[in-house]
Enzyme design. Structure first.
Site, PDB file in Angstrom:
ATOM      1  N   SER A  45       0.863  -1.184   0.000  1.00 11.14           N
ATOM      2  CA  SER A  45       0.000   0.000   0.000  1.00 11.14           C
ATOM      3  C   SER A  45       0.897   1.230   0.000  1.00 11.14           C
ATOM      4  O   SER A  45       0.978   1.979   0.960  1.00 11.14           O
ATOM      5  CB  SER A  45      -0.947  -0.016   1.208  1.00 11.14           C
ATOM      6  OG  SER A  45      -0.225   0.045   2.412  1.00 11.14           O
ATOM      7  N   HIS A 158      -3.275  -6.406   2.472  1.00 10.62           N
ATOM      8  CA  HIS A 158      -2.349  -7.384   3.049  1.00 10.62           C
ATOM      9  C   HIS A 158      -2.967  -8.752   3.268  1.00 10.62           C
ATOM     10  O   HIS A 158      -2.294  -9.662   3.753  1.00 10.62           O
ATOM     11  CB  HIS A 158      -1.791  -6.872   4.384  1.00 10.62           C
ATOM     12  CG  HIS A 158      -0.881  -5.691   4.224  1.00 10.62           C
ATOM     13  ND1 HIS A 158      -0.428  -4.953   5.280  1.00 10.62           N
ATOM     14  CD2 HIS A 158      -0.348  -5.118   3.116  1.00 10.62           C
ATOM     15  CE1 HIS A 158       0.357  -3.966   4.837  1.00 10.62           C
ATOM     16  NE2 HIS A 158       0.410  -4.050   3.527  1.00 10.62           N
ATOM     17  N   GLU A 167      -4.789  -2.807   9.138  1.00  7.17           N
ATOM     18  CA  GLU A 167      -4.062  -3.292  10.312  1.00  7.17           C
ATOM     19  C   GLU A 167      -4.792  -2.998  11.623  1.00  7.17           C
ATOM     20  O   GLU A 167      -5.226  -1.877  11.853  1.00  7.17           O
ATOM     21  CB  GLU A 167      -2.662  -2.637  10.374  1.00  7.17           C
ATOM     22  CG  GLU A 167      -1.878  -2.850   9.097  1.00  7.17           C
ATOM     23  CD  GLU A 167      -0.539  -2.116   9.058  1.00  7.17           C
ATOM     24  OE1 GLU A 167      -0.024  -1.724  10.130  1.00  7.17           O
ATOM     25  OE2 GLU A 167      -0.023  -1.944   7.938  1.00  7.17           O
ATOM     26  N   GLU A 208       1.715  -9.601   7.090  1.00 10.72           N
ATOM     27  CA  GLU A 208       2.486  -9.140   8.242  1.00 10.72           C
ATOM     28  C   GLU A 208       2.323 -10.050   9.457  1.00 10.72           C
ATOM     29  O   GLU A 208       2.597  -9.653  10.589  1.00 10.72           O
ATOM     30  CB  GLU A 208       2.123  -7.686   8.570  1.00 10.72           C
ATOM     31  CG  GLU A 208       2.473  -6.762   7.398  1.00 10.72           C
ATOM     32  CD  GLU A 208       2.340  -5.286   7.701  1.00 10.72           C
ATOM     33  OE1 GLU A 208       1.766  -4.931   8.752  1.00 10.72           O
ATOM     34  OE2 GLU A 208       2.819  -4.475   6.882  1.00 10.72           O
ATOM     35  N   ASP A 245      -4.371   0.883  11.535  1.00 10.75           N
ATOM     36  CA  ASP A 245      -3.925   1.514  10.300  1.00 10.75           C
ATOM     37  C   ASP A 245      -4.929   1.146   9.222  1.00 10.75           C
ATOM     38  O   ASP A 245      -4.775   0.117   8.559  1.00 10.75           O
ATOM     39  CB  ASP A 245      -2.512   1.070   9.894  1.00 10.75           C
ATOM     40  CG  ASP A 245      -2.084   1.695   8.566  1.00 10.75           C
ATOM     41  OD1 ASP A 245      -2.820   2.578   8.058  1.00 10.75           O
ATOM     42  OD2 ASP A 245      -1.022   1.304   8.039  1.00 10.75           O
ATOM     43  N   GLU A 289      -3.658   5.447  12.152  1.00  9.45           N
ATOM     44  CA  GLU A 289      -2.743   5.849  11.074  1.00  9.45           C
ATOM     45  C   GLU A 289      -3.504   5.866   9.754  1.00  9.45           C
ATOM     46  O   GLU A 289      -4.313   4.970   9.504  1.00  9.45           O
ATOM     47  CB  GLU A 289      -1.610   4.814  11.035  1.00  9.45           C
ATOM     48  CG  GLU A 289      -0.650   4.920   9.866  1.00  9.45           C
ATOM     49  CD  GLU A 289       0.303   3.714   9.853  1.00  9.45           C
ATOM     50  OE1 GLU A 289       0.576   3.131  10.928  1.00  9.45           O
ATOM     51  OE2 GLU A 289       0.769   3.349   8.762  1.00  9.45           O
ATOM     52  N   ASP A 316       1.094   8.260   7.291  1.00  9.31           N
ATOM     53  CA  ASP A 316       2.010   7.341   6.590  1.00  9.31           C
ATOM     54  C   ASP A 316       2.037   7.730   5.109  1.00  9.31           C
ATOM     55  O   ASP A 316       2.907   8.496   4.679  1.00  9.31           O
ATOM     56  CB  ASP A 316       1.539   5.895   6.810  1.00  9.31           C
ATOM     57  CG  ASP A 316       2.291   4.887   5.947  1.00  9.31           C
ATOM     58  OD1 ASP A 316       3.338   5.239   5.380  1.00  9.31           O
ATOM     59  OD2 ASP A 316       1.829   3.729   5.824  1.00  9.31           O
ATOM     60  N   LYS A 341       9.381   5.284   7.532  1.00  7.45           N
ATOM     61  CA  LYS A 341       9.807   4.149   6.706  1.00  7.45           C
ATOM     62  C   LYS A 341      10.973   4.628   5.832  1.00  7.45           C
ATOM     63  O   LYS A 341      10.765   5.400   4.886  1.00  7.45           O
ATOM     64  CB  LYS A 341       8.673   3.720   5.780  1.00  7.45           C
ATOM     65  CG  LYS A 341       7.472   3.058   6.453  1.00  7.45           C
ATOM     66  CD  LYS A 341       6.324   2.965   5.452  1.00  7.45           C
ATOM     67  CE  LYS A 341       5.211   2.046   5.932  1.00  7.45           C
ATOM     68  NZ  LYS A 341       4.007   2.172   5.065  1.00  7.45           N
ATOM     69  N   HIS A 369       8.305  -1.270   9.564  1.00  8.71           N
ATOM     70  CA  HIS A 369       8.662  -2.247   8.529  1.00  8.71           C
ATOM     71  C   HIS A 369       7.793  -1.987   7.290  1.00  8.71           C
ATOM     72  O   HIS A 369       6.935  -1.100   7.307  1.00  8.71           O
ATOM     73  CB  HIS A 369       8.394  -3.658   9.062  1.00  8.71           C
ATOM     74  CG  HIS A 369       6.940  -3.935   9.326  1.00  8.71           C
ATOM     75  ND1 HIS A 369       6.387  -5.191   9.327  1.00  8.71           N
ATOM     76  CD2 HIS A 369       5.904  -3.079   9.586  1.00  8.71           C
ATOM     77  CE1 HIS A 369       5.093  -5.108   9.568  1.00  8.71           C
ATOM     78  NE2 HIS A 369       4.780  -3.847   9.736  1.00  8.71           N
ATOM     79  N   LYS A 392       6.552  -0.463  14.571  1.00  3.23           N
ATOM     80  CA  LYS A 392       5.637  -1.545  14.189  1.00  3.23           C
ATOM     81  C   LYS A 392       6.374  -2.480  13.246  1.00  3.23           C
ATOM     82  O   LYS A 392       7.034  -2.051  12.305  1.00  3.23           O
ATOM     83  CB  LYS A 392       4.330  -1.016  13.591  1.00  3.23           C
ATOM     84  CG  LYS A 392       4.396  -0.303  12.269  1.00  3.23           C
ATOM     85  CD  LYS A 392       2.964  -0.087  11.705  1.00  3.23           C
ATOM     86  CE  LYS A 392       2.973   0.358  10.266  1.00  3.23           C
ATOM     87  NZ  LYS A 392       1.620   0.509   9.699  1.00  3.23           N
TER      88      LYS A 392
HETATM   89  P1  PGA Z   1       2.960  -1.382   3.125  1.00  2.00           P
HETATM   90  O1  PGA Z   1       2.009  -1.226   4.367  1.00  2.00           O
HETATM   91  O2  PGA Z   1       4.321  -1.744   3.597  1.00  2.00           O
HETATM   92  O3  PGA Z   1       2.308  -2.452   2.307  1.00  2.00           O
HETATM   93  O4  PGA Z   1       2.953  -0.053   2.414  1.00  2.00           O
HETATM   94  C1  PGA Z   1       2.433  -0.746   5.601  1.00  2.00           C
HETATM   95  C2  PGA Z   1       1.632   0.438   6.045  1.00  2.00           C
HETATM   96  O5  PGA Z   1       0.711   0.903   5.340  1.00  2.00           O
HETATM   97  O6  PGA Z   1       1.898   0.962   7.123  1.00  2.00           O
HETATM   98 ZN    ZN Z   2       0.307   2.616   6.922  1.00  2.00          ZN
END
Ligand code: PGA
Ligand code: ZN
Length: 426
Positions: A45, A158, A167, A208, A245, A289, A316, A341, A369, A392
């Site tokens: 995503s 996911h 999430e 995940e 999330d 998030e 994010d 990230k 991650h 996370k």
């Molecule tokens: P992604 O998802 O690593 O698939 O982008 C993680 C997130 O959205 O926090």
């Molecule tokens: Zn996210």
């Protein structure tokens, strides 16, 4: 302590990530004999404004996802200009790579090529000095272990569960140490598995490591998590809380926020904000998030005004670990925390800049991650090194997720009585 060690060789390798997609590994060799390796993660995503991964686009290999071009970026372009440089000059090396790439989104050499090199350089500098990476990054002050956010129910992009939201995370905020926080989370995860089994629901896991069952609604996910917290002997909200999330960019449509996968229907911005309001009144939710789409700044501002005093509002896809976006969000009061990230921005130096901006503004920082991971543990050291306070790394399940948590257990043990751990919401 730091002597001059020069970069002698850069090697890159196409390896495979936790989703079975190719990704990049980079090894740096120094004049003093030190070598260090780093591997790059990859999201599903992904935010629109993230730095660009360089992939081959050759449909004959890995459906176009090969990274041979990124291997060449590292071994030819980047190696040619970094050879002979002092490995301790992280800022100079990163700025040099950014200039060499020359694009706004690192698309020429690839953010994967830059990040793999940048992380391996940091690891090599630490190893050359005989220090742990977190101590290299943060010095004596690097003693704060992050609160782990464990993603125990997976939806969205996911998993093929019934959940629109990506999430549902456990936050063991009542734990006195990182090790105890892991124990709380692992025990609740086990209780959740038992509850799902008892209801004849699937205990197969998503990208995940969280379960991906067919629950009757998004709300049912919160309800079963609260039940699992209690079943494990913990007090919801006091010992273990919930973080979400939704990754709302993935269900934003021209017609509105489309929650029809779970049967909720399509909601406009105001209705979705009201739904989050009801949820935080009903369940012990401490952090949300990407509750809205990455271009819906108005919604993030409205959410911050409405709930910001009692809720962590994390950007994010909205912020993509980019200092420019983070500065704007701080000024416009769009959120009060940033997801961090490294591969969204592409170098260690820019990642650190984003973290510092947040810290200076009193914002939260949650290191993260990606859904496509390797056993690389850089982000664990990053979280401690820069005192981020939150991380996370998925559920306590699947080796690439546990690699980070286990590295943090080792860091906590290494720090001994110097280790600190705190509830970021206290
Ligand atoms: P992604 O998802 O690593 O698939 O982008 C993680 C997130 O959205 O926090
Ligand atoms: Zn996210």
């Amino acid at each position: 302590m730091t002597s001059v060690s020069r970069i002698q060789r850069l090697e890159a390798l196409e390896i495979i990530d936790s989703r079975g997609h190719p990704t990049l590994q980079v090894t740096v060799s120094l004049s003093d004999g030190t070598t260090a390796t780093a591997a790059v993660p990859s999201g599903a995503s992904t935010g629109l404004h993230e730095a660009a991964e360089l992939r081959d686009g050759d449909r004959a290999r890995y459906g176009g996802r090969g990274v041979r071009k990124a291997v060449a970026s590292v071994e030819k372009d980047i190696a040619a200009t970094l050879k002979g440089r002092d490995v301790h000059d992280q800022v100079g090396i990163d700025e040099h790579m950014i200039a060499l790439d020359g694009t706004a989104n690192k698309s020429r050499l690839g953010a994967n090529s830059l990040l793999g090199t940048s992380m391996a350089v940091a690891q090599a500098a630490a190893a050359s000095d005989g220090r742990s990476l977190y101590a290299h990054l943060g010095g004596e002050a690097a003693t704060l272990l992050p609160m782990p956010f464990m993603n125990v129910l997976n939806g969205g992009k996911h998993a093929d569960s019934s959940l629109d939201f990506q999430e549902f995370m456990l936050v063991p905020l009542g734990a006195p140490s990182f090790a105890e926080a892991m124990r709380y989370g692992v025990e609740v995860y086990a209780a959740l598995r038992e509850l799902l089994r008892a209801r004849s629901l699937s205990t197969a896991v998503g990208d995940e490591g969280g379960f991906a069952p067919r629950l009757e609604s998004n709300e049912a996910a919160c309800a079963i998590i609260v039940a699992a917290i209690e079943r494990a002997g913990y007090h919801p909200g006091r010992d273990v809380a919930i973080a979400l999330d939704p990754a709302a960019s993935s269900f934003a449509t021209a017609a509105g926020y489309d929650l029809s996968r779970s049967g909720t229907g399509i909601l406009d911005r105001e209705a979705l904000l009201a739904l989050y309001g009801r949820w935080i009144d009903t369940w012990p939710i401490v952090s949300i998030e990407d509750g809205f789409a990455e271009d819906d700044w108005t919604a993030f501002q409205a959410q911050t005004a409405a709930h910001g005093a009692r809720l962590q509002i994390v950007g994010d896809d909205l912020l993509v670990t980019n200092p420019t976006f983070i500065e704007r969000a701080i000024v416009q009061r769009a959120g009060n925390a940033a997801l961090i990230k490294p591969n969204q921005i592409g170098t260690v130096t820019e990642t650190a800049r984003s973290i510092r901006l947040c810290q200076e503004a009193g914002w939260g920082t949650m290191v993260s991650h990606r859904s496509g991971e390797t056993t690389d543990t850089f982000i664990a050291d990053l979280a401690v090194g820069l005192g981020c306070g939150q991380i996370k790394s998925g559920a306590p399940c699947r080796g690439e997720r546990l690699a980070k948590y286990n590295r943090l257990l080792a860091i906590e043990a290494e720090l001994g009585s110097r280790a600190r751990f705190a509830n970021p919401f206290a």
